[in-house]
Design a protein around this motif. Structure first.
Motif, PDB file in Angstrom:
ATOM      1  N   ASP A  31      48.564  29.380  32.841  1.00 56.84           N
ATOM      2  CA  ASP A  31      48.867  30.805  32.730  1.00 56.84           C
ATOM      3  C   ASP A  31      48.268  31.411  31.468  1.00 56.84           C
ATOM      4  OD1 ASP A  31      50.307  30.525  35.047  1.00 56.84           O
ATOM      5  OD2 ASP A  31      52.267  30.452  34.055  1.00 56.84           O
ATOM      6  N   ARG A  32      47.867  30.565  30.520  1.00 54.80           N
ATOM      7  CA  ARG A  32      47.335  31.079  29.255  1.00 54.80           C
ATOM      8  C   ARG A  32      45.811  31.106  29.244  1.00 54.80           C
ATOM      9  NH1 ARG A  32      52.064  28.323  27.885  1.00 54.80           N
ATOM     10  NH2 ARG A  32      51.137  26.499  26.870  1.00 54.80           N
ATOM     11  N   LEU A  33      45.231  30.976  30.451  1.00 49.62           N
ATOM     12  CA  LEU A  33      43.814  31.254  30.658  1.00 49.62           C
ATOM     13  C   LEU A  33      43.692  32.617  31.333  1.00 49.62           C
ATOM     14  CD1 LEU A  33      42.656  27.832  32.187  1.00 49.62           C
ATOM     15  CD2 LEU A  33      42.505  28.538  29.797  1.00 49.62           C
ATOM     16  N   TRP A  34      42.580  33.302  31.103  1.00 50.72           N
ATOM     17  CA  TRP A  34      42.350  34.576  31.790  1.00 50.72           C
ATOM     18  C   TRP A  34      42.280  34.335  33.288  1.00 50.72           C
ATOM     19  CZ3 TRP A  34      42.884  39.134  29.572  1.00 50.72           C
ATOM     20  CH2 TRP A  34      42.681  39.262  28.196  1.00 50.72           C
ATOM     21  N   HIS A  35      43.116  35.044  34.058  1.00 47.86           N
ATOM     22  CA  HIS A  35      43.168  34.798  35.494  1.00 47.86           C
ATOM     23  C   HIS A  35      43.615  36.048  36.241  1.00 47.86           C
ATOM     24  CE1 HIS A  35      47.326  34.077  34.228  1.00 47.86           C
ATOM     25  NE2 HIS A  35      47.707  34.265  35.484  1.00 47.86           N
ATOM     26  N   THR A  36      43.540  35.966  37.563  1.00 47.92           N
ATOM     27  CA  THR A  36      44.115  36.963  38.462  1.00 47.92           C
ATOM     28  C   THR A  36      45.099  36.233  39.365  1.00 47.92           C
ATOM     29  OG1 THR A  36      42.289  36.678  40.008  1.00 47.92           O
ATOM     30  CG2 THR A  36      42.110  38.482  38.445  1.00 47.92           C
ATOM     31  N   ASP A  37      46.284  36.779  39.539  1.00 50.31           N
ATOM     32  CA  ASP A  37      47.318  36.089  40.307  1.00 50.31           C
ATOM     33  C   ASP A  37      46.898  35.903  41.763  1.00 50.31           C
ATOM     34  OD1 ASP A  37      49.032  35.835  38.148  1.00 50.31           O
ATOM     35  OD2 ASP A  37      50.041  37.739  38.550  1.00 50.31           O
ATOM     36  N   SER A  38      47.121  34.698  42.255  1.00 44.83           N
ATOM     37  CA  SER A  38      46.965  34.351  43.675  1.00 44.83           C
ATOM     38  C   SER A  38      45.543  34.456  44.190  1.00 44.83           C
ATOM     39  CB  SER A  38      47.891  35.221  44.550  1.00 44.83           C
ATOM     40  OG  SER A  38      49.228  35.117  44.121  1.00 44.83           O
TER      41      SER A  38
END
Length: 319
Positions: A109-116
């Motif tokens: 969760d502490r990496l740049w991401h987009t949910d799902s």
């Protein structure tokens, strides 16, 4: 009531007020919120006073809500609704978890991401409500990045390169990148989802990148070249001029549109401070009245968790 929005960056993020989110909203009020989301991508709501029930009911204004994996009948869960995803560092007793699998899972969760992004059906809004937060100055903020303006500022040569490219996304790839002991073979043996790297954001008509930590390959490109392109695009989008952070206080709620943003959790002392965050996620393209679709992608997905990040077993360990 009229919605008030105070921009955080000129074209991205706004602190909003003027609506009581604990009561049923009328159609005009819902439209005011969706218009603000289309303009700013992220809206922040301070001191909402919302309960879990309020949170779920409010979120249903925007479409079908994804649900956490089913648990065996009679097995306890920490949160009262399957529509609430537990983004905390707590076990079922509400204490800081010490389970290694749960801790490894949350590192992603502490990496740049987009949910799902790792699901075939993408998430539009994520709606995160803070219940317990680390003290001021202890970290635990959330960062947001503007994927529309970042796309618009790309060189035309790069835009031409990525226009028709498709990214291959995996939940377990992001967990591997965050340090979990997951082999690349294990990642490829599990479900992936394919999404264009660039799409037109429906609400604003602006083009946006759709790419982040879950994206491991680019179809049709050499693996090394594709991964270099992914990393370059993430680095471009997460420059200071496209980003801001929100330092949470209990009762704060943030809505972000995964189809035009990236986000990541900020660092904090995971073992010292409780951080109780609960999220609803709205499926892209669904109408508010479609509350039941009959599918259950998260149960199937988590049933195939690698052992090092087996979130189902981690939940069982907290019983």
């Amino acid at each position: 009531m009229a919605l008030k929005c105070e921009p955080i960056l000129p074209n991205f993020g706004a602190v909003c007020s003027g609506l009581d989110l604990t009561r049923e909203l009328d159609a005009d009020e819902v439209k005011q919120i969706t218009d603000a989301m289309d303009k700013y991508g992220v809206t922040v709501w301070r001191d909402t006073g919302m309960s879990d029930e309020d949170h779920v009911n409010f979120s249903r204004n925007f479409g079908y809500l994804e649900r956490v994996p089913k648990r065996p009948e009679g097995q306890r869960t920490r949160l009262p609704y399957r529509e609430l995803f537990d983004a905390s560092n707590l076990n079922l007793e509400g204490e800081i978890t010490t389970d290694p699998a749960a801790i490894e899972y949350r590192k992603g969760d502490r990496l740049w991401h987009t949910d799902s992004a790792f699901l075939e059906k993408r998430t539009s809004y994520s709606i995160l409500l803070a219940h317990i937060t680390p003290p001021a100055g202890a970290g635990g903020e959330t960062w947001f990045a503007d994927a529309r303006t970042a796309y618009e500022d790309l060189p035309q040569e790069t835009k031409n390169l990525i226009e028709d490219k498709v990214g291959v996304n995996s939940l377990w790839w992001s967990r591997k990148k965050a340090g979990a002991e997951v082999s690349e073979e294990e990642v490829y043996e599990r479900p992936v989802a394919k999404h264009p790297l660039v799409h037109t954001h429906a609400g604003s008509g602006r083009k946006s990148l759709f790419i982040a930590a879950h994206t491991m390959d680019v179809e049709g490109m050499d693996k090394a070249e594709g991964r270099k392109l992914i990393e370059d695009l993430i680095a471009h989008t997460t420059q200071d001029k496209y980003t801001f952070k929100w330092q949470w206080q209990p009762g704060d709620m943030v809505i972000w549109d995964n189809l035009c943003t990236m986000h990541k959790g900020g660092e904090y002392d995971y073992n010292a401070y409780k951080r109780d965050m609960r999220r609803t996620t709205v499926r892209e393209g669904t109408e508010p009245h479609l509350m039941e679709t009959g599918d259950d992608p998260y149960t199937a997905l988590f049933s195939k968790s690698p052992k090092s990040v087996d979130i189902n077993s981690a939940r069982d360990a907290g019983r």
